[in-house]
Design a protein around this motif. Structure first.
Motif, short mmCIF file in Angstrom:
data_model
loop_
_atom_site.label_atom_id
_atom_site.label_comp_id
_atom_site.label_asym_id
_atom_site.label_seq_id
_atom_site.Cartn_x
_atom_site.Cartn_y
_atom_site.Cartn_z
N ILE A 99 45.35 50.06 39.10
CA ILE A 99 46.14 49.45 40.17
C ILE A 99 45.37 48.30 40.82
O ILE A 99 44.41 48.54 41.56
CB ILE A 99 46.50 50.49 41.25
N PRO A 100 45.75 47.05 40.56
CA PRO A 100 45.15 45.93 41.28
C PRO A 100 45.75 45.86 42.69
O PRO A 100 46.96 45.88 42.86
CB PRO A 100 45.54 44.71 40.45
N ALA A 101 44.89 45.78 43.68
CA ALA A 101 45.35 45.90 45.07
C ALA A 101 46.19 44.72 45.53
O ALA A 101 47.11 44.88 46.33
CB ALA A 101 44.14 46.06 46.00
N GLY A 102 45.89 43.52 45.04
CA GLY A 102 46.59 42.35 45.55
C GLY A 102 46.07 41.94 46.92
O GLY A 102 45.12 42.52 47.45
N GLU A 103 46.72 40.96 47.50
CA GLU A 103 46.33 40.44 48.82
C GLU A 103 47.55 40.37 49.73
O GLU A 103 48.67 40.66 49.30
CB GLU A 103 45.72 39.04 48.67
N THR A 104 47.33 40.01 50.97
CA THR A 104 48.45 39.81 51.89
C THR A 104 48.33 38.44 52.54
O THR A 104 47.23 37.95 52.79
CB THR A 104 48.47 40.88 52.99
N TRP A 105 49.48 37.84 52.78
CA TRP A 105 49.50 36.61 53.56
C TRP A 105 49.22 36.94 55.01
O TRP A 105 49.26 38.11 55.41
CB TRP A 105 50.87 35.93 53.44
N SER A 106 48.95 35.95 55.82
CA SER A 106 48.67 36.17 57.24
C SER A 106 49.86 36.82 57.95
O SER A 106 49.70 37.48 58.98
CB SER A 106 48.31 34.85 57.92
N THR A 107 51.06 36.65 57.39
CA THR A 107 52.25 37.25 57.98
C THR A 107 52.48 38.68 57.52
O THR A 107 53.42 39.33 57.97
CB THR A 107 53.49 36.41 57.62
N GLY A 108 51.62 39.17 56.60
CA GLY A 108 51.70 40.57 56.18
C GLY A 108 52.33 40.82 54.84
O GLY A 108 52.22 41.93 54.31
N GLU A 109 53.01 39.82 54.26
CA GLU A 109 53.65 40.03 52.97
C GLU A 109 52.60 40.11 51.85
O GLU A 109 51.59 39.42 51.89
CB GLU A 109 54.65 38.92 52.65
N LEU A 110 52.89 40.94 50.86
CA LEU A 110 51.99 41.09 49.72
C LEU A 110 52.02 39.84 48.86
O LEU A 110 53.07 39.24 48.64
CB LEU A 110 52.40 42.31 48.89
N ARG A 111 50.84 39.44 48.36
CA ARG A 111 50.78 38.35 47.40
C ARG A 111 49.86 38.75 46.26
O ARG A 111 48.89 39.49 46.46
CB ARG A 111 50.30 37.06 48.04
N PRO A 112 50.16 38.31 45.03
CA PRO A 112 49.26 38.60 43.91
C PRO A 112 47.94 37.86 44.09
O PRO A 112 47.85 36.90 44.84
CB PRO A 112 50.02 38.05 42.70
N CYS A 113 46.92 38.33 43.40
CA CYS A 113 45.65 37.59 43.44
C CYS A 113 44.97 37.69 42.08
O CYS A 113 44.98 38.74 41.44
CB CYS A 113 44.75 38.09 44.57
N LEU A 114 44.38 36.58 41.68
CA LEU A 114 43.78 36.47 40.36
C LEU A 114 42.63 37.45 40.17
O LEU A 114 42.50 38.08 39.12
CB LEU A 114 43.28 35.04 40.15
N GLU A 115 41.77 37.58 41.19
CA GLU A 115 40.56 38.38 41.00
C GLU A 115 40.86 39.85 40.70
O GLU A 115 40.14 40.49 39.93
CB GLU A 115 39.63 38.26 42.22
N ASP A 116 41.93 40.39 41.27
CA ASP A 116 42.25 41.79 41.00
C ASP A 116 42.90 41.97 39.63
O ASP A 116 42.73 43.00 38.98
CB ASP A 116 43.13 42.36 42.10
N LEU A 117 43.65 40.95 39.18
CA LEU A 117 44.18 40.99 37.81
C LEU A 117 43.03 40.96 36.81
O LEU A 117 43.02 41.72 35.83
CB LEU A 117 45.11 39.81 37.58
N ILE A 118 42.03 40.11 37.07
CA ILE A 118 40.85 40.06 36.19
C ILE A 118 40.10 41.38 36.23
O ILE A 118 39.69 41.93 35.20
CB ILE A 118 39.92 38.90 36.60
N GLY A 119 39.90 41.92 37.44
CA GLY A 119 39.17 43.18 37.57
C GLY A 119 39.88 44.33 36.90
O GLY A 119 39.25 45.18 36.24
N ALA A 120 41.21 44.39 37.05
CA ALA A 120 41.98 45.42 36.36
C ALA A 120 41.84 45.27 34.85
O ALA A 120 41.67 46.25 34.11
CB ALA A 120 43.44 45.35 36.77
N GLY A 121 41.89 44.02 34.38
CA GLY A 121 41.74 43.77 32.95
C GLY A 121 40.38 44.18 32.43
O GLY A 121 40.25 44.64 31.29
N ALA A 122 39.34 44.03 33.26
CA ALA A 122 37.99 44.42 32.84
C ALA A 122 37.92 45.93 32.62
O ALA A 122 37.24 46.40 31.69
CB ALA A 122 36.98 43.99 33.90
N ALA A 123 38.60 46.68 33.45
CA ALA A 123 38.65 48.14 33.26
C ALA A 123 39.49 48.49 32.04
O ALA A 123 39.09 49.29 31.19
CB ALA A 123 39.18 48.82 34.51
#
Length: 215
Positions: free
Chosen positions: A120-144
């Motif tokens: 499960i890649p955690a993702g990030e949130t915008w300053s307004t609270g909405e979830l946004r994807p993030c590259l680093e967690d996709l890469i980290g998930a892929g490494a596992a």
């Protein structure tokens, strides 16, 4: 995913699971928590633990570099809106935390416990609270995922391919990502350097009860 997965692996490269790797490798117990301020302080008191600073520039905090001198045996409440929030909410007997530093070690441990995995890649949130994807967690998930046995979903294949694409220069990829640029602008480029180190740790943080400890 928990009901169909023998092992759950959480990934939040910048910065919760990287901080977990650093802290638990030093013998600390880390209690994730989704909120800051008064609620987190009350939770830390209940856990007989120190509350991490909400400010990366002051003392022990979510900044992985701030945890390199953490005393052994420390008990730390570490809030974050993404990785810690997922860790606090998950209910599963086998939960591990992976980052780029320890992804192969976490995958080996997971493979010893079962044959079905939820990464499960955690993702990030915008300053307004909405979830946004993030590259680093996709890469980290892929490494596992790249180090796990078995067949893969299309989403898992994409994550593994993303990791392989950026593997030769992970530091550059993280620095140029949206999250990396944000940390650099805030003066925490050292956290990116530490998080981009691949396969330098054999530590495997496992969630036991409410806290992560080294396996």
């Amino acid at each position: 995913m928990a009901p169909v997965s023998e092992v759950v692996i959480l990934v939040d490269v910048l910065s919760f699971t990287t901080a977990l790797d650093v802290a638990t490798s030093r013998g600390a117990t880390v209690f994730p928590y989704p909120l800051k301020q008064a609620a987190a302080a009350d939770y830390a008191a209940a856990m007989d633990a120190v509350l991490a600073s909400p400010d990366r520039s002051a003392g022990i905090s979510l900044s992985p570099t701030s945890l390199r001198g953490l005393p052994g045996g420390s008990r730390l409440v570490l809030p974050s809106p993404n990785g810690a929030a997922l860790s606090f909410a998950v209910h599963h007997p086998s939960v591990l935390a992976a980052c780029l530093r320890n992804a192969p070690a976490v995958a080996r441990a997971a493979a010893g416990w079962g044959s079905t995995f939820a990464v499960i890649p955690a993702g990030e949130t915008w300053s307004t609270g909405e979830l946004r994807p993030c590259l680093e967690d996709l890469i980290g998930a892929g490494a596992a995922i790249a180090n796990l046995p078995g067949t893969r979903s299309p989403e898992a294949e994409l994550a593994a391919a993303c990791f392989q694409h950026f593997r030769s220069d992970l530091l550059s990829a993280l620095r140029q990502s949206s999250s990396g640029k944000e940390l650099t602008e805030r003066g925490f480029g050292g956290d990116i350097d530490l998080a981009a180190e691949f396969d330098v740790s054999t530590n495997v943080p496992r969630l036991v009860g409410r806290g992560f400890t080294a396996l």
